[in-house]
Enzyme design. Structure first.
Site, PDB file in Angstrom:
ATOM      1  N   ARG A 142      -9.273  15.555   5.290  1.00  0.00           N
ATOM      2  CA  ARG A 142      -8.426  14.504   5.874  1.00  0.00           C
ATOM      3  C   ARG A 142      -6.984  15.003   5.915  1.00  0.00           C
ATOM      4  O   ARG A 142      -6.441  15.450   4.922  1.00  0.00           O
ATOM      5  CB  ARG A 142      -8.525  13.233   5.043  1.00  0.00           C
ATOM      6  CG  ARG A 142      -7.718  12.093   5.626  1.00  0.00           C
ATOM      7  CD  ARG A 142      -7.781  10.863   4.746  1.00  0.00           C
ATOM      8  NE  ARG A 142      -9.045  10.159   4.859  1.00  0.00           N
ATOM      9  CZ  ARG A 142      -9.429   9.194   4.023  1.00  0.00           C
ATOM     10  NH1 ARG A 142      -8.650   8.839   3.012  1.00  0.00           N
ATOM     11  NH2 ARG A 142     -10.584   8.592   4.185  1.00  0.00           N
ATOM     12  N   ARG A 257      -4.033   2.587  -7.087  1.00  0.00           N
ATOM     13  CA  ARG A 257      -5.002   2.516  -5.979  1.00  0.00           C
ATOM     14  C   ARG A 257      -4.370   3.114  -4.735  1.00  0.00           C
ATOM     15  O   ARG A 257      -3.176   3.432  -4.712  1.00  0.00           O
ATOM     16  CB  ARG A 257      -5.345   1.037  -5.752  1.00  0.00           C
ATOM     17  CG  ARG A 257      -6.639   0.755  -5.014  1.00  0.00           C
ATOM     18  CD  ARG A 257      -7.849   1.120  -5.820  1.00  0.00           C
ATOM     19  NE  ARG A 257      -9.075   0.502  -5.328  1.00  0.00           N
ATOM     20  CZ  ARG A 257      -9.952   1.093  -4.513  1.00  0.00           C
ATOM     21  NH1 ARG A 257      -9.717   2.310  -4.067  1.00  0.00           N
ATOM     22  NH2 ARG A 257     -11.065   0.471  -4.145  1.00  0.00           N
ATOM     23  N   LYS A 258      -5.161   3.193  -3.653  1.00  0.00           N
ATOM     24  CA  LYS A 258      -4.633   3.668  -2.371  1.00  0.00           C
ATOM     25  C   LYS A 258      -3.494   2.787  -1.885  1.00  0.00           C
ATOM     26  O   LYS A 258      -3.349   1.627  -2.346  1.00  0.00           O
ATOM     27  CB  LYS A 258      -5.749   3.691  -1.332  1.00  0.00           C
ATOM     28  CG  LYS A 258      -6.202   2.297  -0.924  1.00  0.00           C
ATOM     29  CD  LYS A 258      -7.391   2.329   0.023  1.00  0.00           C
ATOM     30  CE  LYS A 258      -7.004   2.762   1.409  1.00  0.00           C
ATOM     31  NZ  LYS A 258      -8.083   2.451   2.403  1.00  0.00           N
ATOM     32  N   GLY A 535     -19.388   0.382   8.166  1.00  0.00           N
ATOM     33  CA  GLY A 535     -20.735   0.610   7.649  1.00  0.00           C
ATOM     34  C   GLY A 535     -21.007  -0.036   6.302  1.00  0.00           C
ATOM     35  O   GLY A 535     -22.125  -0.024   5.804  1.00  0.00           O
ATOM     36  N   CYS A 540     -13.501   0.071   6.394  1.00  0.00           N
ATOM     37  CA  CYS A 540     -12.599   1.093   6.934  1.00  0.00           C
ATOM     38  C   CYS A 540     -12.422   0.935   8.440  1.00  0.00           C
ATOM     39  O   CYS A 540     -11.417   1.365   8.999  1.00  0.00           O
ATOM     40  CB  CYS A 540     -13.154   2.481   6.647  1.00  0.00           C
ATOM     41  SG  CYS A 540     -13.414   2.777   4.900  1.00  0.00           S
ATOM     42  N   GLY A 541     -13.398   0.327   9.097  1.00  0.00           N
ATOM     43  CA  GLY A 541     -13.283   0.072  10.544  1.00  0.00           C
ATOM     44  C   GLY A 541     -12.519  -1.211  10.827  1.00  0.00           C
ATOM     45  O   GLY A 541     -12.503  -1.692  11.950  1.00  0.00           O
TER      46      GLY A 541
HETATM   47 FE1  SRM Z   1     -11.659   4.022   4.131  1.00  0.00          FE
HETATM   48  C1  SRM Z   1     -13.189   4.689   1.211  1.00  0.00           C
HETATM   49  C2  SRM Z   1     -13.242   6.531   5.624  1.00  0.00           C
HETATM   50  C3  SRM Z   1      -9.525   3.748   6.725  1.00  0.00           C
HETATM   51  C4  SRM Z   1     -10.765   0.905   3.052  1.00  0.00           C
HETATM   52  N1  SRM Z   1     -12.936   5.430   3.486  1.00  0.00           N
HETATM   53  C5  SRM Z   1     -13.435   5.548   2.242  1.00  0.00           C
HETATM   54  C6  SRM Z   1     -14.252   6.828   2.076  1.00  0.00           C
HETATM   55  C7  SRM Z   1     -13.352   7.860   1.489  1.00  0.00           C
HETATM   56  C8  SRM Z   1     -15.512   6.581   1.208  1.00  0.00           C
HETATM   57  C9  SRM Z   1     -16.157   7.771   0.583  1.00  0.00           C
HETATM   58  O1  SRM Z   1     -16.714   7.578  -0.510  1.00  0.00           O
HETATM   59  O2  SRM Z   1     -16.170   8.859   1.123  1.00  0.00           O
HETATM   60  C10 SRM Z   1     -14.624   7.088   3.563  1.00  0.00           C
HETATM   61  C11 SRM Z   1     -14.796   8.527   3.977  1.00  0.00           C
HETATM   62  C12 SRM Z   1     -15.970   8.654   4.927  1.00  0.00           C
HETATM   63  C13 SRM Z   1     -15.900   9.863   5.777  1.00  0.00           C
HETATM   64  O3  SRM Z   1     -16.592  10.867   5.471  1.00  0.00           O
HETATM   65  O4  SRM Z   1     -15.219   9.811   6.800  1.00  0.00           O
HETATM   66  C14 SRM Z   1     -13.521   6.334   4.292  1.00  0.00           C
HETATM   67  N2  SRM Z   1     -11.353   5.040   5.800  1.00  0.00           N
HETATM   68  C15 SRM Z   1     -12.190   5.972   6.302  1.00  0.00           C
HETATM   69  C16 SRM Z   1     -11.813   6.330   7.722  1.00  0.00           C
HETATM   70  C17 SRM Z   1     -12.122   7.771   8.096  1.00  0.00           C
HETATM   71  C18 SRM Z   1     -12.570   5.365   8.677  1.00  0.00           C
HETATM   72  C19 SRM Z   1     -12.542   5.804  10.126  1.00  0.00           C
HETATM   73  O5  SRM Z   1     -13.617   6.176  10.607  1.00  0.00           O
HETATM   74  O6  SRM Z   1     -11.485   5.807  10.747  1.00  0.00           O
HETATM   75  C20 SRM Z   1     -10.330   5.931   7.716  1.00  0.00           C
HETATM   76  C21 SRM Z   1      -9.438   7.048   7.268  1.00  0.00           C
HETATM   77  C22 SRM Z   1      -7.989   6.687   7.398  1.00  0.00           C
HETATM   78  C23 SRM Z   1      -7.065   7.836   7.123  1.00  0.00           C
HETATM   79  O7  SRM Z   1      -6.866   8.646   8.034  1.00  0.00           O
HETATM   80  O8  SRM Z   1      -6.544   7.922   6.003  1.00  0.00           O
HETATM   81  C24 SRM Z   1     -10.359   4.823   6.681  1.00  0.00           C
HETATM   82  N3  SRM Z   1     -10.305   2.610   4.744  1.00  0.00           N
HETATM   83  C25 SRM Z   1      -9.614   2.646   5.910  1.00  0.00           C
HETATM   84  C26 SRM Z   1      -9.035   1.355   6.164  1.00  0.00           C
HETATM   85  C27 SRM Z   1      -8.264   0.966   7.421  1.00  0.00           C
HETATM   86  C28 SRM Z   1      -6.783   1.060   7.340  1.00  0.00           C
HETATM   87  O9  SRM Z   1      -6.237   1.814   6.518  1.00  0.00           O
HETATM   88  O10 SRM Z   1      -6.169   0.359   8.130  1.00  0.00           O
HETATM   89  C29 SRM Z   1      -9.413   0.532   5.111  1.00  0.00           C
HETATM   90  C30 SRM Z   1      -9.138  -0.981   4.946  1.00  0.00           C
HETATM   91  C31 SRM Z   1      -7.706  -1.292   4.887  1.00  0.00           C
HETATM   92  C32 SRM Z   1      -7.116  -1.148   3.522  1.00  0.00           C
HETATM   93  O11 SRM Z   1      -7.369  -0.155   2.837  1.00  0.00           O
HETATM   94  O12 SRM Z   1      -6.373  -2.053   3.134  1.00  0.00           O
HETATM   95  C33 SRM Z   1     -10.197   1.339   4.225  1.00  0.00           C
HETATM   96  N4  SRM Z   1     -11.880   2.997   2.407  1.00  0.00           N
HETATM   97  C34 SRM Z   1     -11.492   1.703   2.182  1.00  0.00           C
HETATM   98  C35 SRM Z   1     -11.960   1.290   0.897  1.00  0.00           C
HETATM   99  C36 SRM Z   1     -11.729  -0.097   0.238  1.00  0.00           C
HETATM  100  C37 SRM Z   1     -10.349  -0.144  -0.332  1.00  0.00           C
HETATM  101  C38 SRM Z   1     -10.129  -1.299  -1.272  1.00  0.00           C
HETATM  102  O13 SRM Z   1      -8.976  -1.604  -1.553  1.00  0.00           O
HETATM  103  O14 SRM Z   1     -11.098  -1.875  -1.768  1.00  0.00           O
HETATM  104  C39 SRM Z   1     -12.664   2.389   0.369  1.00  0.00           C
HETATM  105  C40 SRM Z   1     -13.374   2.468  -0.998  1.00  0.00           C
HETATM  106  C41 SRM Z   1     -12.460   2.863  -2.070  1.00  0.00           C
HETATM  107  O15 SRM Z   1     -11.299   3.220  -1.878  1.00  0.00           O
HETATM  108  O16 SRM Z   1     -12.948   2.776  -3.206  1.00  0.00           O
HETATM  109  C42 SRM Z   1     -12.603   3.431   1.349  1.00  0.00           C
HETATM  110 FE1  SF4 Z   2     -17.967   2.011   4.187  1.00  0.00          FE
HETATM  111 FE2  SF4 Z   2     -15.664   3.143   4.833  1.00  0.00          FE
HETATM  112 FE3  SF4 Z   2     -17.856   4.611   4.581  1.00  0.00          FE
HETATM  113 FE4  SF4 Z   2     -17.538   2.986   6.662  1.00  0.00          FE
HETATM  114  S1  SF4 Z   2     -16.346   4.808   6.182  1.00  0.00           S
HETATM  115  S2  SF4 Z   2     -19.371   3.203   5.475  1.00  0.00           S
HETATM  116  S3  SF4 Z   2     -16.550   1.232   5.698  1.00  0.00           S
HETATM  117  S4  SF4 Z   2     -16.777   3.478   2.980  1.00  0.00           S
END
Ligand code: SRM
Ligand code: SF4
Length: 611
Positions: A142, A257-258, A535, A540-541
């Site tokens: 990333r 946290r993030k 998903g 994240c979507g």
């Molecule tokens: Fe996300 C965790 C992908 C934007 C909320 N997110 C993850 C992980 C790292 C999970 C994992 O175990 O690997 C996913 C990686 C999957 C992969 O292989 O791609 C992942 N998040 C993404 C991305 C790639 C989704 C996308 O297809 O665009 C986005 C990457 C953004 C970036 O460039 O940094 C992404 N994630 C978001 C957003 C949207 C936003 O930022 O506007 C959210 C919700 C908004 C927010 O955070 O307030 C989001 N992701 C989460 C969460 C739940 C956070 C929470 O506070 O509970 C997780 C789980 C965690 O952090 O434990 C998570």
């Molecule tokens: Fe769940 Fe984020 Fe993974 Fe999508 S990318 S399946 S919302 S953790």
């Protein structure tokens, strides 16, 4: 361990940057680069803390919990055991560590708790996410792309990186934070990739785990005729603060946290400020007319709670924006509760401290201990609203209108246009980034931009070249004129790569959007209808942001194995009167039933009719 495809990248199709092409970036062999000078920022006081804080500074300069008993989740324990940034950034630490890991048989990594934590957790501080679904030793990388701005040279290099890993593994995604993720990467290759990216001006530092994520801004910053504020330099400046000049910023690399930050550029609010932990909204001082920002805090989405950002009742000068971010981030670092991960985002900390105490602590940490009230400035947004009304709340029709950045649009610069290309669900295959780089060089200024809606913008195309531009194969593939539903489609990674996914998202999302685009037409004036897929409940979507939202879940069907399905949401509103989409149906299996339900919503609430 991960030995496949480990030939040095230089031997692949990748062009290594030359000294002249990476020396400050005025002119590269691929054409002029856009150079955005960061704004001068008043340096934040990086050591600010309080006697009653939960964390303290180590002699090495990182921050750790003072009382082990407060490490109430496994990630806090991992951070306590060994600070990731310290481990990875210390003299050659990353190269040393990857060398050690790659020479260890994979099985032995997981019998050594420390090594296992490093490979699965700590490497995320460098942007490296271990993807077991892609195979042992395969990583997603990333990046950080302030304001989502790239140049053609960077695009070509990244295409070279993913192309090396073959069709199945090597791909990339435009993310919902206006960013890129590259896939297929082996740990053997990572040191060289990271150092080449750095020479091209890109860092991946602190892009995962408990860090500030990519700083988002307006995708049409600097070219938008209705712009209120050009967000690019500020996104760059804040990124430099967050990563301490791309070196790693230990003062904020151990947050509870993030953390998400965005800078708003126009009344359309393309950045979705309401779901950012800090949103800077342009305003002007009533006293001296200086530019600055009103500040909103605490917006986020998560499985158990979603909250819109709330005003901090504050105004900061442009030059104090980094100091303000540091005041908020260090307050969060020092006082944020480190209990269950579901309750550790900024808004929980604000709740816990109490809004007034939180604001007071942030003010105490500002230069001079002073945080002016919001009333000391006037927002720059209402003027823009007068020119371009957004979010008319029409009871019969749920749709939030905002300009679409897709299509062909006149820029504020005479004779130039931008092309907004639809990259369905943000999925990029090998070859795509080179093709985008080529059209950016041939028709534009070598610049490629990304949007939080997972699409691409090519700016600075002279009008007279637009017809030829539209003929290009990559422009046909990522058409600027998609169907209404494909145009508004956003999808997270889903089960193809993500370990947390309950369903496959991108393929199902695209299929449904295409099928319904074939069947339905929408009222005139509709730009795009936003369907947002996630998903799993991490969303994240941004499912709650969609006109229609989908959250993956498994559905039990009588007499059969569980199948993939979704919880269905409706009515997300964006812009200046945001609202969360609400749950309207549970456990709907993917397929015909879902198609009929979504179709009914679109017809009832969004004015769609059968073609
Ligand atoms: Fe996300 C965790 C992908 C934007 C909320 N997110 C993850 C992980 C790292 C999970 C994992 O175990 O690997 C996913 C990686 C999957 C992969 O292989 O791609 C992942 N998040 C993404 C991305 C790639 C989704 C996308 O297809 O665009 C986005 C990457 C953004 C970036 O460039 O940094 C992404 N994630 C978001 C957003 C949207 C936003 O930022 O506007 C959210 C919700 C908004 C927010 O955070 O307030 C989001 N992701 C989460 C969460 C739940 C956070 C929470 O506070 O509970 C997780 C789980 C965690 O952090 O434990 C998570
Ligand atoms: Fe769940 Fe984020 Fe993974 Fe999508 S990318 S399946 S919302 S953790």
């Amino acid at each position: 361990f991960g030995s496949a495809n480990s030939a040095p990248l230089a031997a692949a199709t990748v062009e290594q940057p030359t000294a002249s092409s990476s020396s400050g970036g005025l002119e590269s062999r691929y054409g002029p680069k856009t150079v955005i000078k960061p704004l001068p920022q008043n340096p934040p006081n990086l050591d600010v803390t309080s006697a009653d804080a939960f964390v303290g500074k180590t002699p090495q300069g990182s921050w750790q919990l003072l009382d082990e008993g407060r490490a109430k989740n496994p990630f806090e324990k991992t951070k306590l055991q060994n600070d990731a940034l310290e481990l990875l950034k210390r003299n050659g630490g990353f190269d040393e560590l990857t060398g050690e890991l790659t020479s260890t048989p994979f099985e032995d990594i997981y019998t050594d708790e420390e090594k296992a934590k490093t490979i699965d957790v700590r490497l995320k501080w460098m942007g490296l996410f271990h993807r077991l679904k892609a195979g042992k030793g395969r990583f997603m990388l990333r990046l950080r792309l302030p304001n989502g701005v790239l140049n053609s040279e960077q695009c070509r290099y990244m295409d070279g990186v993913i192309s090396k890993y073959g069709e199945e593994q090597g791909c990339a995604d435009v993310t919902t934070r206006q960013n890129l993720q590259l896939r297929g990467i082996t740990l053997e290759d990572a040191p060289e990739i990271l150092s080449t990216l750095e020479s091209l001006g890109i860092t991946t530092l602190q892009s995962g785990m408990d860090n500030v994520r990519n700083v988002a801004g307006s995708p049409i910053a600097g070219i938008d005729p209705q712009e209120v504020y050009d967000t690019r330099a500020m996104c760059q400046a804040l990124t430099e603060y967050v990563t301490q000049g791309y070196d790693g910023n230990p003062a904020i690399s151990n947050l509870p946290r993030k953390f998400n930050i965005c800078v708003v550029g126009s009344a359309d609010m393309f950045e979705h400020p309401h779901i950012n932990d800090i949103a800077l909204v342009p305003a002007k001082s009533n006293d001296n007319g200086k530019l600055g920002f009103h500040v909103e805090v605490g917006g986020f989405l998560s499985p158990i709670r979603c909250a819109d950002a709330i005003p901090l009742d504050a105004f900061v000068d442009e030059g104090d924006a980094a100091a303000l971010c540091h005041a908020i981030l260090s307050t969060f670092r020092d006082y944020g509760v480190r209990g269950p991960r579901t309750k550790t985002r900024l808004m929980w900390c604000i709740d816990e401290m109490g809004y007034d105490n939180f604001r007071e602590e942030v003010a105490r940490r500002m230069p001079g201990g002073n945080l002016p009230r919001a009333s000391e400035a006037t927002t720059l947004l209402p003027d823009a609203i007068a020119h371009h009304p957004i979010d008319p709340i029409d009871e019969s029709h749920h749709h939030s209108t905002r300009r679409s950045v897709l299509g062909i649009h006149d820029q504020k610069q005479d004779g130039l246009q931008w092309a907004g290309l639809c990259v369905p669900t943000g999925s990029l295959e090998s070859g795509d980034m080179t093709a985008l780089a080529n059209i950016a060089d041939k028709f534009g200024s070598g610049e490629v931009r990304l949007t939080v809606d997972q699409n691409v913008i090519i700016p600075n195309i002279p009008k007279e070249k637009m017809d030829a531009f539209l003929e290009e194969p990559i422009v046909q593939k990522f058409t600027p004129f998609p169907g209404m539903l494909v145009a508004g489609l956003v999808s997270c990674t889903g089960a193809r790569w993500c370990p947390q996914a309950q369903i496959h998202t991108k393929s199902n999302a695209l299929e449904l959007a295409q099928r319904l685009d074939e069947q339905l037409s929408f009222p005139e004036g509709t730009n795009e209808v936003r369907m947002h897929w996630s998903g799993c409940p991490n969303v994240c979507g941004q499912s709650q942001v969609g006109d229609v939202g989908f959250i993956g879940t498994s559905v039990k069907v009588k007499g059969q194995d569980a199948v993939e399905g979704v919880n269905l949401l409706e009515g997300g509103r964006i812009g200046q009167a945001p609202a969360e989409a609400q749950l309207v149906d549970k456990k709907v299996p993917l397929g015909d039933e879902l198609e009929q339900k979504v179709k009914a919503i679109l017809m009832e609430k969004y004015g769609a009719v059968e073609k």
